[in-house]
Write a protein that holds these residues in place. Sequence first.
Motif, PDB file in Angstrom:
ATOM      1  N   GLY A   5       0.795  -1.221   0.000  1.00  0.00           N
ATOM      2  CA  GLY A   5       0.000   0.000   0.000  1.00  0.00           C
ATOM      3  C   GLY A   5       0.827   1.269   0.000  1.00  0.00           C
ATOM      4  O   GLY A   5       0.311   2.341  -0.279  1.00  0.00           O
ATOM      5  N   PHE A   6       2.126   1.171   0.322  1.00  0.00           N
ATOM      6  CA  PHE A   6       2.905   2.402   0.460  1.00  0.00           C
ATOM      7  C   PHE A   6       3.357   2.964  -0.887  1.00  0.00           C
ATOM      8  O   PHE A   6       3.125   4.130  -1.168  1.00  0.00           O
ATOM      9  CB  PHE A   6       4.098   2.167   1.388  1.00  0.00           C
ATOM     10  N   ILE A   7       3.996   2.133  -1.711  1.00  0.00           N
ATOM     11  CA  ILE A   7       4.439   2.664  -2.992  1.00  0.00           C
ATOM     12  C   ILE A   7       3.800   1.899  -4.154  1.00  0.00           C
ATOM     13  O   ILE A   7       3.117   2.483  -4.997  1.00  0.00           O
ATOM     14  CB  ILE A   7       5.989   2.595  -3.112  1.00  0.00           C
ATOM     15  N   GLY A  20      -5.847  -3.902   5.267  1.00  0.00           N
ATOM     16  CA  GLY A  20      -6.459  -2.632   5.638  1.00  0.00           C
ATOM     17  C   GLY A  20      -5.436  -1.674   6.219  1.00  0.00           C
ATOM     18  O   GLY A  20      -5.389  -0.493   5.860  1.00  0.00           O
ATOM     19  N   LEU A  21      -4.580  -2.204   7.132  1.00  0.00           N
ATOM     20  CA  LEU A  21      -3.556  -1.360   7.744  1.00  0.00           C
ATOM     21  C   LEU A  21      -2.595  -0.820   6.692  1.00  0.00           C
ATOM     22  O   LEU A  21      -2.284   0.371   6.669  1.00  0.00           O
ATOM     23  CB  LEU A  21      -2.756  -2.182   8.753  1.00  0.00           C
ATOM     24  N   GLY A  22      -2.138  -1.713   5.801  1.00  0.00           N
ATOM     25  CA  GLY A  22      -1.163  -1.309   4.787  1.00  0.00           C
ATOM     26  C   GLY A  22      -1.730  -0.262   3.859  1.00  0.00           C
ATOM     27  O   GLY A  22      -1.136   0.804   3.660  1.00  0.00           O
ATOM     28  N   MET A  23      -2.928  -0.536   3.301  1.00  0.00           N
ATOM     29  CA  MET A  23      -3.520   0.418   2.371  1.00  0.00           C
ATOM     30  C   MET A  23      -3.863   1.720   3.079  1.00  0.00           C
ATOM     31  O   MET A  23      -3.666   2.809   2.541  1.00  0.00           O
ATOM     32  CB  MET A  23      -4.799  -0.157   1.737  1.00  0.00           C
ATOM     33  N   PHE A  43      -2.309   5.383   2.418  1.00  0.00           N
ATOM     34  CA  PHE A  43      -3.166   6.533   2.118  1.00  0.00           C
ATOM     35  C   PHE A  43      -2.808   7.700   3.035  1.00  0.00           C
ATOM     36  O   PHE A  43      -2.642   8.842   2.584  1.00  0.00           O
ATOM     37  CB  PHE A  43      -4.625   6.110   2.316  1.00  0.00           C
ATOM     38  N   ALA A  44      -2.637   7.388   4.343  1.00  0.00           N
ATOM     39  CA  ALA A  44      -2.271   8.433   5.311  1.00  0.00           C
ATOM     40  C   ALA A  44      -0.915   9.039   4.950  1.00  0.00           C
ATOM     41  O   ALA A  44      -0.727  10.257   5.025  1.00  0.00           O
ATOM     42  CB  ALA A  44      -2.233   7.855   6.723  1.00  0.00           C
ATOM     43  N   PHE A  45       0.014   8.169   4.535  1.00  0.00           N
ATOM     44  CA  PHE A  45       1.352   8.632   4.141  1.00  0.00           C
ATOM     45  C   PHE A  45       1.244   9.606   2.973  1.00  0.00           C
ATOM     46  O   PHE A  45       1.848  10.687   2.985  1.00  0.00           O
ATOM     47  CB  PHE A  45       2.205   7.403   3.784  1.00  0.00           C
ATOM     48  N   ASN A  81       0.014   2.196  -4.029  1.00  0.00           N
ATOM     49  CA  ASN A  81      -0.462   3.316  -3.213  1.00  0.00           C
ATOM     50  C   ASN A  81      -1.786   3.848  -3.747  1.00  0.00           C
ATOM     51  O   ASN A  81      -1.937   4.109  -4.940  1.00  0.00           O
ATOM     52  CB  ASN A  81       0.581   4.428  -3.194  1.00  0.00           C
ATOM     53  N   ALA A  82      -2.750   3.996  -2.825  1.00  0.00           N
ATOM     54  CA  ALA A  82      -4.104   4.361  -3.219  1.00  0.00           C
ATOM     55  C   ALA A  82      -4.140   5.673  -3.991  1.00  0.00           C
ATOM     56  O   ALA A  82      -4.851   5.799  -4.984  1.00  0.00           O
ATOM     57  CB  ALA A  82      -4.984   4.459  -1.982  1.00  0.00           C
ATOM     58  N   VAL A  83      -3.365   6.655  -3.533  1.00  0.00           N
ATOM     59  CA  VAL A  83      -3.448   7.978  -4.146  1.00  0.00           C
ATOM     60  C   VAL A  83      -2.547   8.089  -5.366  1.00  0.00           C
ATOM     61  O   VAL A  83      -2.991   8.442  -6.463  1.00  0.00           O
ATOM     62  CB  VAL A  83      -3.065   9.067  -3.128  1.00  0.00           C
ATOM     63  N   PHE A  84      -1.251   7.723  -5.196  1.00  0.00           N
ATOM     64  CA  PHE A  84      -0.287   8.005  -6.253  1.00  0.00           C
ATOM     65  C   PHE A  84      -0.404   7.046  -7.435  1.00  0.00           C
ATOM     66  O   PHE A  84      -0.101   7.407  -8.561  1.00  0.00           O
ATOM     67  CB  PHE A  84       1.139   7.944  -5.698  1.00  0.00           C
ATOM     68  N   VAL A  85      -0.825   5.794  -7.175  1.00  0.00           N
ATOM     69  CA  VAL A  85      -0.856   4.815  -8.257  1.00  0.00           C
ATOM     70  C   VAL A  85      -2.280   4.464  -8.674  1.00  0.00           C
ATOM     71  O   VAL A  85      -2.619   4.489  -9.856  1.00  0.00           O
ATOM     72  CB  VAL A  85      -0.083   3.540  -7.849  1.00  0.00           C
ATOM     73  N   LEU A  86      -3.139   4.155  -7.700  1.00  0.00           N
ATOM     74  CA  LEU A  86      -4.495   3.722  -8.064  1.00  0.00           C
ATOM     75  C   LEU A  86      -5.447   4.892  -8.278  1.00  0.00           C
ATOM     76  O   LEU A  86      -6.525   4.715  -8.832  1.00  0.00           O
ATOM     77  CB  LEU A  86      -5.062   2.808  -6.973  1.00  0.00           C
ATOM     78  N   LEU A  87      -5.067   6.081  -7.815  1.00  0.00           N
ATOM     79  CA  LEU A  87      -5.918   7.280  -7.932  1.00  0.00           C
ATOM     80  C   LEU A  87      -7.296   7.074  -7.318  1.00  0.00           C
ATOM     81  O   LEU A  87      -8.313   7.478  -7.875  1.00  0.00           O
ATOM     82  CB  LEU A  87      -6.075   7.693  -9.396  1.00  0.00           C
ATOM     83  N   LEU A  88      -7.331   6.426  -6.150  1.00  0.00           N
ATOM     84  CA  LEU A  88      -8.597   6.263  -5.445  1.00  0.00           C
ATOM     85  C   LEU A  88      -8.679   7.292  -4.318  1.00  0.00           C
ATOM     86  O   LEU A  88      -7.666   7.680  -3.751  1.00  0.00           O
ATOM     87  CB  LEU A  88      -8.700   4.862  -4.842  1.00  0.00           C
ATOM     88  N   GLY A  89      -9.899   7.688  -4.000  1.00  0.00           N
ATOM     89  CA  GLY A  89     -10.072   8.597  -2.879  1.00  0.00           C
ATOM     90  C   GLY A  89      -9.461   9.959  -3.105  1.00  0.00           C
ATOM     91  O   GLY A  89      -8.889  10.555  -2.199  1.00  0.00           O
ATOM     92  N   LEU A  90      -9.586  10.485  -4.328  1.00  0.00           N
ATOM     93  CA  LEU A  90      -8.949  11.767  -4.618  1.00  0.00           C
ATOM     94  C   LEU A  90      -9.656  12.955  -3.970  1.00  0.00           C
ATOM     95  O   LEU A  90      -9.017  13.962  -3.695  1.00  0.00           O
ATOM     96  CB  LEU A  90      -8.877  11.986  -6.131  1.00  0.00           C
ATOM     97  N   CYS A  91     -10.973  12.839  -3.730  1.00  0.00           N
ATOM     98  CA  CYS A  91     -11.677  14.014  -3.187  1.00  0.00           C
ATOM     99  C   CYS A  91     -11.113  14.431  -1.837  1.00  0.00           C
ATOM    100  O   CYS A  91     -10.682  15.577  -1.683  1.00  0.00           O
ATOM    101  CB  CYS A  91     -13.174  13.764  -3.078  1.00  0.00           C
ATOM    102  N   PRO A  92     -11.075  13.532  -0.819  1.00  0.00           N
ATOM    103  CA  PRO A  92     -10.485  13.968   0.446  1.00  0.00           C
ATOM    104  C   PRO A  92      -9.008  14.301   0.287  1.00  0.00           C
ATOM    105  O   PRO A  92      -8.517  15.234   0.926  1.00  0.00           O
ATOM    106  CB  PRO A  92     -10.671  12.762   1.377  1.00  0.00           C
TER     107      PRO A  92
END
Lengths: 201, 190
Positions: A10-12, A130-133, A137-139, A15-26
Amino acid sequence: MNQMQNFTKGFIKENAVFVLLLGLCPTLAVTSSAVNGLGMGLATTFVLVMANIVVSLVKNLIPDKVRIPSFIVIIASFVTMVDLSMAGFLPSLHESLGIFIPLIVVNCLVLGRAEAFASKNNIGSSIIDGLGMGLGFAFALTLLGAVRELLGAGSVFGIEIPIFPTTEKGSPITMLIFVLAPGAFIVLGYLIAMINRFKKS
Amino acid sequence: MEIFAIVISAILVNNIVLMQFLGICPFMGVSKKLSTAVGMTGAVTFVMVLATIVTYLLQTYVLEPFGIGYLQTISFILVIASFVQMVEIVLKKVSPPLSSALGVFLPLITTNCAIMGVALLTIQYEYNLVEGVIYAIGSAIGFGVAISLFAGIREHLDLMNVPKGMRGTPIALVAAGILAMAFMGFSGLV
């Protein structure tokens, strides 16, 4: 896949934001400072881990046809818990995250992990996933928040970093645009470009 | 005058996508072509207005009188999710052409935070039903304006010679940032 890989993906790599582009609104909305980004990231992590636990526990009891609505109800219950406890214990953070706390419900990351991972795996791997992803995301949110806060307000986590020239009165001359809406898009764009570069080498 | 201010504010000054960051997923996801962007706007407008009415009535006549405001998040998302399903079924029966035009976008709308966001903001701003509907229509138009402009920009971006690392999402995000900067020019209008 061993548990260590399951945790670190989940970190690199995923990664939800940088790679999967999920949860962009928050991601874009609350990262005007590092603290807000971290708060939002940890709140989402909590919801993600708890939802993964419950989903993996009840996955055999839920008929396939109503699984998405059931997952949404599970997620919404934990979001309500986060919303109410944050309003009680961290009122100022609750104020600055505002409407985006209840909107964790519609964060595609949470529903996506429940559907793609927790509904197919046992409870142990689901917690680690869940923890990893969530921490990934928090990172991402903290990194984005820190960069925006540094460029836009000259500080990180509220600690002043003297990289900008100061006025005669001693207050730093910062690029305010980065803590406003356009800065969110631009900083995220450049961060993703950098991560792409980093992944190739 | 009040109503006019709400509309202008929702479309330009507090544009739902570029200023409030609601509905970024469809904004990035379906803005590759102008025609799909227009289709998505249609579906969003339809669902947003109706969902705002339903959630407003739910809040005023069920949640508040019974003092169960803490169920807001759960009940709103359930109402919106089932509502989208219902719209899908009704449209298929009543108007097949409209259904086939909006069909692919409807399932995506449940997780579109703009719908839930506008429903929550209508309650937060303490609008009455008429103002809420106007606000929802304004927000939907604002969504349409932003996503259509962005789709036009992206169609051009495809033809440009962009540095390798910036291709795809990064350059699109930077373009969205510049678009947001342009919309900042409207601040102070109302």
